[in-house]
Design an enzyme around this catalytic site. Structure first.
Site, PDB file in Angstrom:
ATOM      1  N   TRP A 331       0.835  -1.205   0.000  1.00 13.34           N
ATOM      2  CA  TRP A 331       0.000   0.000   0.000  1.00 13.34           C
ATOM      3  C   TRP A 331       0.871   1.256   0.000  1.00 13.34           C
ATOM      4  O   TRP A 331       0.503   2.266  -0.601  1.00 13.34           O
ATOM      5  CB  TRP A 331      -0.906   0.009   1.236  1.00 13.34           C
ATOM      6  CG  TRP A 331      -1.636   1.300   1.447  1.00 13.34           C
ATOM      7  CD1 TRP A 331      -2.800   1.692   0.851  1.00 13.34           C
ATOM      8  CD2 TRP A 331      -1.259   2.381   2.317  1.00 13.34           C
ATOM      9  NE1 TRP A 331      -3.166   2.945   1.300  1.00 13.34           N
ATOM     10  CE2 TRP A 331      -2.230   3.384   2.195  1.00 13.34           C
ATOM     11  CE3 TRP A 331      -0.193   2.589   3.195  1.00 13.34           C
ATOM     12  CZ2 TRP A 331      -2.180   4.574   2.915  1.00 13.34           C
ATOM     13  CZ3 TRP A 331      -0.130   3.771   3.910  1.00 13.34           C
ATOM     14  CH2 TRP A 331      -1.112   4.741   3.758  1.00 13.34           C
ATOM     15  N   HIS A 332       2.029   1.176   0.633  1.00 16.94           N
ATOM     16  CA  HIS A 332       2.869   2.363   0.748  1.00 16.94           C
ATOM     17  C   HIS A 332       3.465   2.798  -0.583  1.00 16.94           C
ATOM     18  O   HIS A 332       3.759   3.986  -0.763  1.00 16.94           O
ATOM     19  CB  HIS A 332       3.991   2.122   1.758  1.00 16.94           C
ATOM     20  CG  HIS A 332       3.570   2.315   3.176  1.00 16.94           C
ATOM     21  ND1 HIS A 332       3.036   1.297   3.938  1.00 16.94           N
ATOM     22  CD2 HIS A 332       3.593   3.402   3.978  1.00 16.94           C
ATOM     23  CE1 HIS A 332       2.757   1.751   5.146  1.00 16.94           C
ATOM     24  NE2 HIS A 332       3.083   3.023   5.192  1.00 16.94           N
ATOM     25  N   GLY A 333       3.684   1.864  -1.494  1.00 14.16           N
ATOM     26  CA  GLY A 333       4.267   2.287  -2.750  1.00 14.16           C
ATOM     27  C   GLY A 333       4.504   1.131  -3.705  1.00 14.16           C
ATOM     28  O   GLY A 333       4.548  -0.033  -3.302  1.00 14.16           O
ATOM     29  N   PHE A 476       3.106   8.579  -0.876  1.00 15.74           N
ATOM     30  CA  PHE A 476       2.413   7.328  -0.750  1.00 15.74           C
ATOM     31  C   PHE A 476       0.902   7.463  -0.973  1.00 15.74           C
ATOM     32  O   PHE A 476       0.205   6.485  -1.062  1.00 15.74           O
ATOM     33  CB  PHE A 476       2.648   6.705   0.634  1.00 15.74           C
ATOM     34  CG  PHE A 476       4.122   6.662   0.996  1.00 15.74           C
ATOM     35  CD1 PHE A 476       5.051   6.255   0.064  1.00 15.74           C
ATOM     36  CD2 PHE A 476       4.547   7.032   2.241  1.00 15.74           C
ATOM     37  CE1 PHE A 476       6.405   6.222   0.389  1.00 15.74           C
ATOM     38  CE2 PHE A 476       5.893   7.001   2.568  1.00 15.74           C
ATOM     39  CZ  PHE A 476       6.811   6.589   1.645  1.00 15.74           C
TER      40      PHE A 476
END
Length: 476
Positions: A331-333, A476
């Protein structure tokens, strides 16, 4: 528009505040909400107005689907007797949000890896990531799921738009929940100025501003030098690089959240706490109870529990834990570094569960030492632009043959007094913890006002003397 700019805290925020309470004082409640929504959309459009239609499409589609799901609840259907059509509608809503997020955030990553695996040459579309898409997407997925579970009420479109777009939390969180926000927006008591909240809000905002522009931005110089510009790192430089990024990330993100909490409090809106001294954690589960608390809450309620949580066998519980953190990392990147970071934390949480079954307790200092160093090393993969950069830092950290001389400076040309003051400030804020300890009685004390005034003065000097950098979580 960055919180840490003169345009925000000297122009935008005072104007929005003044007009909002002028409208509420005239009992123009709908007008005051419209003003906050319009101001928030202006705030969001400051970087690139082309992103605005994407945000509005997401809001309107999710509101329409959520309203339809709420209608089924009004018919008295229990959560166990949902009609198939409503379940299909929920799935459509979730798929829409995931496709929306996936297209903008992961298309280039998937094509690049497809080309690498199959030897093709599919051109990259080079899609620009819209601001805040990860945050408002998760926020609205939670709303849809709760609507399907009969845990929401039917809200008007204006209130829903304010819930999603409220400018203090819009860009980088915290990830707010409708249950904690909607009642505040409709509470009549919040429509009047509360000078205690104004004083407290300004104080929290100032501390967050100091964390960002003085501490985080200083550490960012050293972290960037080590990760992006140095070809090789010896033992001291590697450890200094990794620790600099650990400090930068914490003070950057917690500083942003505290500025968001402080700005929201001016409008009598209380955003949830997002940090609780995470670097004091004595095990990895303790760390995730303290770090990015609203993300941990989302992953628990909308990923881990739907996967089965701990309701099944021990093996399946460990699988669910690992997958939750893997999803949280991705989800962060869009990068393998984020995947590795998520996998490392997943394995650490599973290992911690296994360790607890043995009933062995570590010395509290040793437990903290192990936890912090694991988190610090895992951040290397989170930060590195390429895996080679991560390996460069880690190999340097393990270069024990370079321990002589016993100490060498890594601060470059930074004045020693500035380094000393930075380290003292860092240690003090790490020790004292986050803003949970703040209250209006504390900030009204003379010494507190003096200290906060000095912090604000230092921040203004820092902003004036250097380029303003974006917050890390904007990526992000």
């Amino acid at each position: 528009m960055l919180f840490s700019t003169y345009e925000f805290f000297l122009i935008f925020l005072p104007i929005v505040f003044s007009v909002y309470f002028f409208l509420t004082s005239k009992r123009l409640i709908i007008g005051s909400k419209v003003w906050l929504v319009v101001s928030s959309l202006f705030f969001y459009s400051w970087w690139n107005i082309n992103y605005l239609p994407l945000l509005l499409i997401s809001v309107f589609v999710n509101y329409g689907i959520g309203t339809s799901l709420i209608d089924s609840n009004d018919e008295g259907l229990s959560s166990r007797k949902k009609t198939p059509s409503k379940y299909v509608l929920l799935v459509v809503g979730i798929v829409f949000n995931l496709f929306f997020l996936g297209y903008f955030k992961y298309t280039d990553f998937l094509i690049e890896n497809f080309n690498g695996v199959f030897g093709t040459n599919v051109p990259l579309p080079n899609i620009v990531l819209p601001l805040a898409i990860s945050f408002f997407t998760f926020q609205q997925i939670a709303y849809l799921v709760d609507s399907y579970r009969s845990e929401t009420k039917e809200y008007d479109l204006l209130s829903y738009m304010l819930f999603v777009t409220f400018f203090p939390q819009l860009i980088a969180g915290p990830i707010v929940h409708h249950k904690e926000m909607m009642p505040q927006f409709s509470n009549v008591k919040n429509m009047a100025k509360q000078y205690r909240n104004i004083l407290l809000g300004l104080s929290i905002f100032t501390v967050g501003l100091f964390k960002k522009v003085v501490i985080a931005d200083s550490f960012s110089i050293w972290a960037t030098q080590g990760f992006d510009h140095s070809k090789d790192l010896d033992f001291y430089d590697a450890w200094f690089t990794s620790l600099s990024y650990s400090m930068q990330l914490y003070f950057d993100f917690s500083g942003y959240v505290e500025m968001a909490i402080g700005a929201a409090l001016l409008f009598n809106i209380r955003l949830p706490f997002n940090f609780n001294s995470p670097y004091k954690a004595t095990d990895i589960q303790d760390f995730w109870r303290r770090w990015h608390i609203t993300l941990s809450r989302f992953l628990r309620d909308y990923v881990y529990i739907p996967l089965g949580g701990n309701r099944s066998s021990t093996i399946l519980t460990y699988r669910n834990l690992f997958l939750t953190f893997l999803i949280g990392g991705f989800w962060h990147g869009a990068g393998w570094g984020f995947v590795i970071w998520g996998a490392l934390h997943g394995l650490a949480v599973v290992s911690n569960r296994l360790w607890r079954t043995l009933g062995i307790k570590l010395n509290s200092f040793f437990a903290w030492f192990v936890t912090f160093n694991f988190v610090n090393v895992a951040w290397i993969f989170f930060r590195a632009r390429e895996l080679e950069d991560a390996l460069k830092v880690i190999s340097g950290m393990l270069s024990f043959d370079e321990l002589i001389p016993l100490f060498k400076t890594t601060f470059g040309t930074v004045p020693e007094i500035e380094v000393f003051m930075l380290l003292i400030s860092t240690a003090f804020l790490l020790y004292c913890g986050d803003i949970r300890s703040f209250n209006s009685n504390l900030v009204r004390k003379k010494y507190a006002v003096l200290v906060l005034s000095m912090l604000l003065f230092v921040c203004i000097l820092k902003i004036n003397s250097s380029a303003v950098s974006e917050f890390l979580y904007f990526e992000f």
